[in-house]
Design a protein around this motif. Structure first.
Motif, PDB file in Angstrom:
ATOM      1  N   ALA A  90       0.855  -1.186   0.000  1.00  0.00           N
ATOM      2  CA  ALA A  90       0.000   0.000   0.000  1.00  0.00           C
ATOM      3  C   ALA A  90       0.884   1.227   0.000  1.00  0.00           C
ATOM      4  CB  ALA A  90      -0.916   0.020   1.217  1.00  0.00           C
ATOM      5  N   VAL A  91       0.391   2.317  -0.574  1.00  0.00           N
ATOM      6  CA  VAL A  91       1.084   3.597  -0.527  1.00  0.00           C
ATOM      7  C   VAL A  91       0.096   4.636  -0.015  1.00  0.00           C
ATOM      8  CG1 VAL A  91       0.594   4.120  -2.973  1.00  0.00           C
ATOM      9  CG2 VAL A  91       2.491   5.260  -1.805  1.00  0.00           C
ATOM     10  N   LEU A  92       0.539   5.435   0.927  1.00  0.00           N
ATOM     11  CA  LEU A  92      -0.287   6.494   1.506  1.00  0.00           C
ATOM     12  C   LEU A  92       0.135   7.823   0.897  1.00  0.00           C
ATOM     13  CD1 LEU A  92       0.006   5.437   5.257  1.00  0.00           C
ATOM     14  CD2 LEU A  92      -1.703   4.696   3.589  1.00  0.00           C
ATOM     15  N   GLY A  93      -0.792   8.486   0.234  1.00  0.00           N
ATOM     16  CA  GLY A  93      -0.456   9.714  -0.480  1.00  0.00           C
ATOM     17  C   GLY A  93      -0.384   9.423  -1.954  1.00  0.00           C
ATOM     18  N   ALA A  94      -1.278  10.023  -2.717  1.00  0.00           N
ATOM     19  CA  ALA A  94      -1.413   9.655  -4.129  1.00  0.00           C
ATOM     20  C   ALA A  94      -0.986  10.787  -5.054  1.00  0.00           C
ATOM     21  CB  ALA A  94      -2.850   9.251  -4.430  1.00  0.00           C
ATOM     22  N   GLY A  95       0.076  11.486  -4.677  1.00  0.00           N
ATOM     23  CA  GLY A  95       0.599  12.521  -5.566  1.00  0.00           C
ATOM     24  C   GLY A  95       1.464  11.908  -6.649  1.00  0.00           C
ATOM     25  N   ILE A  96       2.366  12.716  -7.193  1.00  0.00           N
ATOM     26  CA  ILE A  96       3.278  12.229  -8.234  1.00  0.00           C
ATOM     27  C   ILE A  96       4.140  11.100  -7.692  1.00  0.00           C
ATOM     28  CG2 ILE A  96       5.187  12.842  -9.759  1.00  0.00           C
ATOM     29  CD1 ILE A  96       2.515  14.037 -10.604  1.00  0.00           C
ATOM     30  N   MET A  97       4.673  11.280  -6.461  1.00  0.00           N
ATOM     31  CA  MET A  97       5.514  10.248  -5.866  1.00  0.00           C
ATOM     32  C   MET A  97       4.702   8.988  -5.556  1.00  0.00           C
ATOM     33  SD  MET A  97       8.533   9.335  -4.928  1.00  0.00           S
ATOM     34  CE  MET A  97       9.548  10.799  -4.727  1.00  0.00           C
ATOM     35  N   GLY A  98       3.521   9.158  -4.930  1.00  0.00           N
ATOM     36  CA  GLY A  98       2.685   8.002  -4.617  1.00  0.00           C
ATOM     37  C   GLY A  98       2.250   7.254  -5.860  1.00  0.00           C
ATOM     38  N   ALA A 109       1.245  11.770  12.441  1.00  0.00           N
ATOM     39  CA  ALA A 109      -0.196  11.534  12.592  1.00  0.00           C
ATOM     40  C   ALA A 109      -0.674  10.446  11.639  1.00  0.00           C
ATOM     41  CB  ALA A 109      -0.960  12.828  12.348  1.00  0.00           C
ATOM     42  N   VAL A 110      -0.231  10.505  10.388  1.00  0.00           N
ATOM     43  CA  VAL A 110      -0.637   9.513   9.388  1.00  0.00           C
ATOM     44  C   VAL A 110      -0.084   8.136   9.750  1.00  0.00           C
ATOM     45  CG1 VAL A 110      -0.361   8.814   6.976  1.00  0.00           C
ATOM     46  CG2 VAL A 110      -0.906  11.179   7.527  1.00  0.00           C
ATOM     47  N   LEU A 111       1.172   8.093  10.168  1.00  0.00           N
ATOM     48  CA  LEU A 111       1.790   6.812  10.522  1.00  0.00           C
ATOM     49  C   LEU A 111       1.102   6.174  11.723  1.00  0.00           C
ATOM     50  CD1 LEU A 111       5.528   7.868  10.033  1.00  0.00           C
ATOM     51  CD2 LEU A 111       4.316   6.146   8.680  1.00  0.00           C
ATOM     52  N   ALA A 112       0.808   6.987  12.735  1.00  0.00           N
ATOM     53  CA  ALA A 112       0.153   6.453  13.935  1.00  0.00           C
ATOM     54  C   ALA A 112      -1.233   5.908  13.614  1.00  0.00           C
ATOM     55  CB  ALA A 112       0.073   7.542  15.002  1.00  0.00           C
ATOM     56  N   GLU A 113      -1.976   6.624  12.788  1.00  0.00           N
ATOM     57  CA  GLU A 113      -3.310   6.147  12.419  1.00  0.00           C
ATOM     58  C   GLU A 113      -3.216   4.871  11.598  1.00  0.00           C
ATOM     59  OE1 GLU A 113      -7.451   7.726  10.327  1.00  0.00           O
ATOM     60  OE2 GLU A 113      -5.614   8.910  10.117  1.00  0.00           O
ATOM     61  N   THR A 114      -2.273   4.829  10.680  1.00  0.00           N
ATOM     62  CA  THR A 114      -2.120   3.656   9.820  1.00  0.00           C
ATOM     63  C   THR A 114      -1.751   2.420  10.640  1.00  0.00           C
ATOM     64  OG1 THR A 114      -1.355   5.090   8.017  1.00  0.00           O
ATOM     65  CG2 THR A 114      -0.898   2.728   7.808  1.00  0.00           C
ATOM     66  N   GLU A 153       4.524   5.154   3.301  1.00  0.00           N
ATOM     67  CA  GLU A 153       3.926   6.478   3.553  1.00  0.00           C
ATOM     68  C   GLU A 153       4.636   7.508   2.695  1.00  0.00           C
ATOM     69  OE1 GLU A 153       4.902  10.137   4.581  1.00  0.00           O
ATOM     70  OE2 GLU A 153       5.957   8.810   5.969  1.00  0.00           O
ATOM     71  N   ALA A 154       3.879   8.242   1.890  1.00  0.00           N
ATOM     72  CA  ALA A 154       4.458   9.229   0.979  1.00  0.00           C
ATOM     73  C   ALA A 154       3.662  10.526   1.019  1.00  0.00           C
ATOM     74  CB  ALA A 154       4.503   8.672  -0.442  1.00  0.00           C
ATOM     75  N   VAL A 155       3.343  10.980   2.233  1.00  0.00           N
ATOM     76  CA  VAL A 155       2.592  12.227   2.373  1.00  0.00           C
ATOM     77  C   VAL A 155       3.589  13.391   2.483  1.00  0.00           C
ATOM     78  CG1 VAL A 155       0.669  11.028   3.443  1.00  0.00           C
ATOM     79  CG2 VAL A 155       2.401  12.079   4.903  1.00  0.00           C
ATOM     80  N   VAL A 156       3.048  14.585   2.723  1.00  0.00           N
ATOM     81  CA  VAL A 156       3.856  15.796   2.717  1.00  0.00           C
ATOM     82  C   VAL A 156       5.018  15.700   3.706  1.00  0.00           C
ATOM     83  CG1 VAL A 156       2.378  16.905   4.463  1.00  0.00           C
ATOM     84  CG2 VAL A 156       3.710  18.315   2.878  1.00  0.00           C
ATOM     85  N   GLU A 157       6.146  16.326   3.370  1.00  0.00           N
ATOM     86  CA  GLU A 157       7.375  16.265   4.173  1.00  0.00           C
ATOM     87  C   GLU A 157       7.268  17.198   5.381  1.00  0.00           C
ATOM     88  OE1 GLU A 157      11.540  14.669   4.206  1.00  0.00           O
ATOM     89  OE2 GLU A 157       9.552  14.048   3.582  1.00  0.00           O
ATOM     90  N   LYS A 216      -3.866   4.945  -1.184  1.00  0.00           N
ATOM     91  CA  LYS A 216      -4.812   5.627  -0.317  1.00  0.00           C
ATOM     92  C   LYS A 216      -4.514   7.112  -0.207  1.00  0.00           C
ATOM     93  CE  LYS A 216      -6.721   6.089   4.265  1.00  0.00           C
ATOM     94  NZ  LYS A 216      -6.654   7.550   4.101  1.00  0.00           N
ATOM     95  N   ASP A 217      -5.568   7.891  -0.247  1.00  0.00           N
ATOM     96  CA  ASP A 217      -5.464   9.324   0.018  1.00  0.00           C
ATOM     97  C   ASP A 217      -6.744   9.769   0.695  1.00  0.00           C
ATOM     98  OD1 ASP A 217      -4.844  12.255  -0.295  1.00  0.00           O
ATOM     99  OD2 ASP A 217      -3.199  11.421  -1.479  1.00  0.00           O
ATOM    100  N   ILE A 218      -6.797  11.071   1.028  1.00  0.00           N
ATOM    101  CA  ILE A 218      -7.968  11.570   1.755  1.00  0.00           C
ATOM    102  C   ILE A 218      -8.962  12.280   0.849  1.00  0.00           C
ATOM    103  CG2 ILE A 218      -6.774  11.755   3.969  1.00  0.00           C
ATOM    104  CD1 ILE A 218      -6.373  14.723   3.404  1.00  0.00           C
ATOM    105  N   ASN A 219      -8.628  12.432  -0.448  1.00  0.00           N
ATOM    106  CA  ASN A 219      -9.613  13.023  -1.356  1.00  0.00           C
ATOM    107  C   ASN A 219      -9.484  12.446  -2.761  1.00  0.00           C
ATOM    108  OD1 ASN A 219      -7.955  14.945  -3.158  1.00  0.00           O
ATOM    109  ND2 ASN A 219      -7.293  15.540  -1.096  1.00  0.00           N
ATOM    110  N   GLU A 220     -10.575  12.500  -3.471  1.00  0.00           N
ATOM    111  CA  GLU A 220     -10.654  11.906  -4.806  1.00  0.00           C
ATOM    112  C   GLU A 220      -9.693  12.561  -5.791  1.00  0.00           C
ATOM    113  OE1 GLU A 220     -12.230   9.395  -5.921  1.00  0.00           O
ATOM    114  OE2 GLU A 220     -13.890   8.935  -4.569  1.00  0.00           O
ATOM    115  N   LYS A 221      -9.541  13.871  -5.666  1.00  0.00           N
ATOM    116  CA  LYS A 221      -8.681  14.589  -6.604  1.00  0.00           C
ATOM    117  C   LYS A 221      -7.251  14.072  -6.543  1.00  0.00           C
ATOM    118  CE  LYS A 221      -7.349  19.284  -7.980  1.00  0.00           C
ATOM    119  NZ  LYS A 221      -7.467  20.728  -7.660  1.00  0.00           N
ATOM    120  N   ALA A 222      -6.762  13.830  -5.325  1.00  0.00           N
ATOM    121  CA  ALA A 222      -5.407  13.319  -5.164  1.00  0.00           C
ATOM    122  C   ALA A 222      -5.282  11.909  -5.736  1.00  0.00           C
ATOM    123  CB  ALA A 222      -5.006  13.327  -3.693  1.00  0.00           C
TER     124      ALA A 222
END
Length: 715
Positions: free
Chosen positions: A318-326, A410-415, A399-403, A343-349
């Motif tokens: 799984a990859v968290l964060g669906a930007g260019i890197m994700g 927060a994302v890691l703990a929830e995951t 995990e590939a969310v914002v740096e 996985k991301d938190i919005n459809e656009k991403a």
């Protein structure tokens, strides 16, 4: 007749046919070491002395045919004089020539990889039958040499000048179907039919259905072009090959000139020309560096296999964060057969990530590497989601969310709450301490860093970062997953920036100081590109992103305040404050606009001078030498610090990390190899000239001690 050695055997195949089988004992592949070559010589001599032989098939009992010469023996050979190297090559040519001169037909059954000397053996036989999974080629130019066992001679006569130029000077591997189309092999069959097809071809030659003697004569004669045609063919190729090779890699142009020189000669005379040119290349520093690079790469891969030993394969990622890197990570995983949740938190991403994967697959389709069915199959392996619902089934999460430390924690703990026992959690952070991120987790032993480089599908390196509480099992499974993705993982210990960024930012620090002292960033870029970097520091900052660099610069300054802080505003700070983020928004040090193919093209920006007013000093002319010294000294010293601080386990890890991660000039062998070639005493004396520039330019105490006793990093 029968012959049995440790690497070569001769078997009776019936009806006067014999089979020479390569099967190197104690190794997973066949390669031409001195022992194998000696046995081949003896096997051919046995065939020559036997009555009743009507044809010979050359084959392999392993999954590959022959991967090439044993590179570890090259370095010993290349220490000899040019004349001794020439003599050794011509002696080896006699073995292959004796195969080509056997008084009956010969065929090679190429069941897998046949590269370098392995493919040169294939070329010495009259015909070549390849399995559909086989790959062939002459990659020697990548080692700073060219084929030296008759490869340039035979291939240029078999394929014609244009194709041979491409094959020899490009050094690429070719699939069986492409090799058939070019004329490098004569038939392609299913693996199960390979041996029978080779023996059947021999029988047809014996029956007179194929004129093997005519094929043989073609390879042994001069190229069938007159002088004008030869000149046009070779001269027209020089511009293209010279541009592709660049000024730092002499082997492709040397190969081209060698083929031109021996085009009008028969086999033995042409091989003498080939051997003389090969020997000259073998004595160059570029050859020494590139062969060393190959050996370091093998060492790093061997170390990676040790780290991954015993790790269970990742069946679902799984990859968290669906930007260019994700999206890049998702594409890479799916294309290598590992299903992945994105996985991301919005459809656009999520759509952005899917668009990235679709774009990359479209490129594969356009280049013919995938068909439409393959594209569809790969896309079905990427499952976008807005929830944690299915994450309980995954083996490893990237995990590939914002740096940002707090966001990542927060994302890691929830995951972590949704993962099954034993699942690995990895962060794609580029600078943030893994140990610090792990403080938010209940099971830090299952957490490590997995730093991909952008663009994911192109960059070969993955840094696997071990935090203070990371377990060996977490490292092993992450390394194994990186290998499955086709990447070269290097395990590093935790510190701000890890290896690559920790070394890169002192380099950028040297650049900022040059600007402060009046250097022109355009000239600095030109000089450093001339030194061998794929792009100069200003251009690289634009590609990385000025905002990303500004953030990472702050992290590095906090981590290493003694040498990575700077007083006042520098050029990166200024461009960041003006929102000139580089390629991200089309303006940084340069301006950017898409070309006809949609790729961003760099152009001068007249407004940048005013933008940098006050952080760039009064214009001053620096020599090329001074620019190179001021840029390279901080980078080299910080690389040494990483080795001394045990961030990396070996000099090979450090050098390959820089080559794969930031494009350190390969022909220079890596930062530590570069220091060895210069000599630490000379380097320390050079650094002393810039002592007033601060701690970045101060060699470590151990470096100075090594310099005093003449020690090196590679021994």
């Amino acid at each position: 007749m029968q012959y049995a050695g440790q690497a070569v055997s001769v078997r009776d195949a019936g009806d006067g046919l014999y089979e020479v089988v390569f099967d190197l004992a104690g190794d997973s592949v066949n390669k031409f070491n001195q022992a194998t070559l000696a046995e081949l010589r003896d096997a051919v001599a046995a065939l020559q002395g036997s009555d009743g032989v009507q044809g010979v098939l050359f084959s392999s009992a392993k999954d590959v045919f022959i991967v090439g010469a044993d590179i570890t023996e090259f370095t010993q050979m290349f220490e000899r004089s040019e004349d001794e190297i020439v003599a050794g090559l011509l002696e080896m040519n006699q073995v292959f020539n004796s195969i080509e001169d056997l008084p009956y037909p010969t065929v090679t059954a190429i069941n897998g990889v046949a590269l370098g000397g392995g493919f040169e053996l294939c070329l010495a036989t009259d015909y070549r039958v390849a399995s559909t999974v086989a790959k062939v080629g002459l990659p020697e130019v990548k080692l700073g040499i060219y084929p030296g066992w008759g490869g340039t001679v035979r291939l240029s006569r078999l394929l014609g000048v244009d194709n041979a130029n491409e094959w020899v000077c490009g050094g690429a591997e070719h699939k069986a179907v492409a090799a058939l189309k070019a004329g490098a092999v004569d038939a392609v069959v299913d693996p199960a039919q390979l041996r029978d097809a080779g023996l059947d071809l021999l029988r047809n030659c014996i029956a007179g259905k194929f004129d093997y003697r005519a094929r043989r004569l073609e390879k042994q004669s001069a190229i069938r072009l007159n002088q004008v045609e030869q000149m046009m063919a070779f001269e027209s190729a020089k511009g293209v090959i010279g541009a592709q090779a660049g000024p730092h890699y002499p082997a492709p142009m040397a190969a081209l000139k060698t083929m031109q020189k021996h085009a009008g000669l028969t086999r033995d005379a042409a091989q003498a020309v080939e051997a003389r040119g090969f020997a000259k290349l073998a004595k160059t520093e570029v050859c020494r560096a590139l062969i060393g690079l190959f050996m370091k790469d093998q060492q790093v891969k061997k170390t990676g296999r040790k780290h991954a030993a015993g790790a269970a394969p990742v069946q679902q990622a799984a990859v968290l964060g669906a930007g260019i890197m994700g999206g890049g990570v998702a594409y890479q995983s799916a294309s290598r057969g590992v299903p992945i949740l994105m996985k991301d938190i919005n459809e656009k991403a999520l759509q952005l990530g899917l668009d990235e994967a679709t774009k990359l697959l479209g490129g594969q389709l356009k280049r013919g590497r995938l068909d439409a069915a393959g594209v569809a199959k790969t896309l079905t392996m990427i499952r976008p989601t807005l929830s944690f619902g299915d994450i309980a089934n995954v083996d490893l999460v990237v995990e590939a969310v914002v740096e940002n430390v707090k966001v990542k924690q927060a994302v890691l703990a929830e995951t972590e709450q949704h993962l099954k026992d034993g699942a690995i959690l990895a962060s794609n952070t580029s600078t943030i301490s893994i140990t610090e991120l792990a403080t938010a987790l209940k099971k830090p032993e299952n957490f490590c860093g997995m730093h991909f480089f952008n663009p994911v599908h192109k960059m070969p390196l993955v840094e696997v970062i071990r935090g203070e509480k990371t377990s060996d099992a977490a490292v092993a499974r992450t390394v194994a997953y990186a290998q499955t993705l086709g990447k070269t993982p290097i395990v590093v210990n935790d510190c701000p920036g890890f290896l690559v960024n920790r070394v890169l930012f002192p380099y950028f620090g040297g650049f900022s100081l040059l600007l402060r002292d009046g250097g022109d960033f355009r000239r600095i870029d030109k000089v450093m590109e001339g030194f061998g970097w794929p792009m100069g520091p200003a251009y690289l900052l634009d590609v990385v992103g000025i905002d990303t660099a500004h953030h990472a610069d702050a992290v590095m300054a906090a981590g290493f305040p003694d040498r990575m802080t700077h007083e006042g505003e520098n050029a990166i700070d200024r461009l960041y404050s003006l929102e000139r983020f580089g390629q991200k928004n089309a303006r940084g040090f340069y301006a950017y606009a898409p070309d006809r193919r949609g790729k961003l093209k760099k152009a001068p920006d007249e407004t940048v001078t005013a933008a940098l007013s006050g952080v760039v000093g009064a214009a001053r002319e620096f020599s090329d030498e001074e620019i190179i010294e001021r840029m390279m000294i901080p980078l080299c010293i910080e690389t040494v610090r990483c080795l001394e601080d045990n961030i990396v386990a070996s000099a090979a890890d450090a050098d390959m990390g820089l080559i794969y991660g930031i494009g350190f000039p390969p022909f220079r062998g890596g930062a530590l190899y570069y220091l060895d070639q210069m000599g630490l005493a000379n380097f320390c004396a050079m650094a002393a000239k810039y002592a007033d520039l601060g701690p970045l330019y101060q060699p470590t105490t151990r470096m100075q001690q090594m310099a005093e006793r003449g020690a090196t990093y590679y021994g």
